[in-house]
Every structure is written in structure tokens, then in C-alpha cells.
Design an enzyme around this catalytic site. Structure first.
Site, mmCIF file in Angstrom:
data_model
loop_
_atom_site.group_PDB
_atom_site.id
_atom_site.type_symbol
_atom_site.label_atom_id
_atom_site.label_comp_id
_atom_site.label_asym_id
_atom_site.label_seq_id
_atom_site.Cartn_x
_atom_site.Cartn_y
_atom_site.Cartn_z
ATOM 1 N N TYR A 152 0.830 -1.211 0.000
ATOM 2 C CA TYR A 152 0.000 0.000 0.000
ATOM 3 C C TYR A 152 0.864 1.261 0.000
ATOM 4 C CZ TYR A 152 -3.915 3.017 1.509
ATOM 5 O OH TYR A 152 -4.882 3.992 1.615
ATOM 6 N N LYS A 156 0.923 4.098 -2.923
ATOM 7 C CA LYS A 156 0.549 5.480 -2.641
ATOM 8 C C LYS A 156 1.703 6.443 -2.919
ATOM 9 C CE LYS A 156 -3.737 4.939 -1.455
ATOM 10 N NZ LYS A 156 -4.784 5.383 -2.417
#
Length: 251
Positions: A152, A156
Site C-alpha cells: 500500500y 501510494k
């Protein structure tokens, strides 16, 4: 009110995406509410139409080239050429790196990074033709690093690089590209995290708020408000930026 446009918001069935879709509709735009399953978009569409807005539910796997192409074509046919894109669709598959599977990595990178790339590529053609466009990518404070989120955090952080590069490439066509990096936002996703780690939801929020300078957790509307600005005429000289909507300067 700014000129009415056609907006696409991915991951708009709930949470930040739903709040953003409703806000853009309130701003006067027609909104394509995109999520993995079309049926899951019904509540968001109903809320928009009840308030007098124009919305279309679209089911699409944003990590699939074919699905994205079909979805954007459908939006263009039904609502008109999309010139606002909010890349919000996301999933989490948290784990420490030695426990993280190939599938966990591929799923998160596929939805966040590949999905945002495919959506941007498909919609930019309409924006270039219109000589106007707004792309808003949803990053996260996790881009700065977060235990158990190698996939993640990487996705991002990658979105921030994508944002800056697209801003350079597309600026000549009056298209701005910016990113919003939310901090702790109270959504079903963060509630699921609390359940996974075995902490009561109210306690989980209180613990988070204690480490946020403004002493509260964020709400989906906090992010929707920032998207509204980046999608507006007023943001025309702001591009390639990442704004942390996190209640303070620290994640």
C-alpha cells in the site's frame, strides 16, 4: 458555481469516494459513480439524484484495460465526455513483508497504480480534445511509510510520482493533475483495520485523534472538500502538487 462538467469517481460506492461523488454533484457536475460492482453504486447514485443531481452507476475493475475502456466509453456516451477524474479506488492487503504474498502485492499495486494509470490514459483523450481537464489521485500519508503496508505504501508513493509526471505531460492541454494524501479518515476500511487488530472502533479513533494536531480524525467530507477545489476552475494554476489532508503536518 463553476461550469458543469462530467466527472468520474472510482471506488465511489462508499467512504471517501461516495462523499466525493456527492460533493462533485453538488458542485453541478454529472458524476459517473464507478466501483467493482455496479449494484454497489446504487446508494451513492440515489443520494445524488434525490438531491437533484445527475449520476450514473458503472461497474468496472479498474485494473483491467478492457473494463476501463468500456467504462469510459459508456460514461462518454451517456453523460458526455469526462473531463474530471478522481482516482480513488483502493484495497488493502496488509501484512509484514515476510508474510506478504505475491497475490497481496499484485492486488494492491494493480488497483491503486495500474488502475489509476489506466483511468488517466483513457480519460485524458477526452480532456485533451476539450482543452480542459482535472485529474485528482488519492495518495495517503502511508506513502511516507507504514508498518505492515509495503504494498500500500509503495502504491501510494508511486501515485505521487505519477501525479507529478502527468502534470508535466498534460499541462499544455490545460489539464491539471494533483494528489491528495489523507491521514486517518473514519471509513469502513479503517473500521475493518480496527477489527483486524482487535481494538474497539471508538477506542481506535480516540487513539488516532490523540496523535493528530487538530485532535480529531478525518471525515470523508474533509477529502471531498479538497477534491472539489482541485476539480474547479479556481485551481487552474495548481498542478503536480500533493496536499496532505491529515489534520496537521505529521502523519
Amino acid at each position: 458555481m463553476s461550469e458543469s462538467r462530467v466527472a468520474i469517481v472510482t471506488g465511489a460506492a462508499r467512504g471517501i469516494g461516495a462523499a466525493t461523488a456527492q460533493r462533485l454533484a453538488k458542485d453541478g457536475h454529472a458524476v459517473a459513480v464507478v466501483d467493482l460492482n455496479e449494484d454497489s453504486c446504487a446508494d451513492t447514485v440515489t443520494r445524488i439524484t434525490k438531491d437533484g443531481g445527475n449520476a450514473l452507476a458503472v461497474g468496472a475493475d479498474v485494473s483491467s484495460t478492457e473494463a476501463v475502456t468500456a467504462a469510459v466509453e459508456r460514461v462518454a456516451d451517456v453523460l458526455g465526455p469526462p473531463t474530471i477524474l478522481v482516482n480513488n479506488a483502493g484495497v488493502t492487503r496488509d501484512n509484514l513483508v515476510f508474510k506478504m504474498t505475491d497475490e497481496d502485492w499484485d492486488m494492491v499495486i494493480g488497483v491503486h497504480l495500474r488502475g489509476s494509470f489506466l483511468m488517466a490514459r483513457a480519460t485524458q483523450a477526452h480532456m485533451v480534445k476539450a482543452d480542459w481537464g482535472r485529474i485528482v489521485n488519492l495518495s495517503s500519508t502511508s506513502a511516507l511509510g507504514n508498518r505492515g503496508q509495503t504494498n500500500y505504501s509503495t502504491a501510494k508513493a508511486g501515485l505521487q510520482g505519477m501525479t507529478k509526471t502527468l502534470a508535466i505531460e498534460l499541462g499544455r492541454y490545460n489539464i491539471t493533475v494533483n494528489a491528495i494524501a489523507p491521514g486517518f479518515i473514519a471509513t469502513e476500511m479503517t473500521k475493518a483495520t480496527a477489527e483486524r487488530v482487535g481494538v474497539a472502533w471508538e477506542d481506535y479513533q480516540k487513539n488516532a485523534a490523540a496523535n493528530i494536531p487538530v485532535r480529531r480524525v478525518g471525515k470523508p467530507d474533509d477529502i471531498a472538500n479538497a477534491v472539489s477545489f482541485f476539480a474547479s476552475e479556481d485551481s487552474g494554476f495548481v498542478s503536480g502538487q500533493v496536499i496532505y489532508v491529515a489534520g496537521g503536518p505529521k502523519a
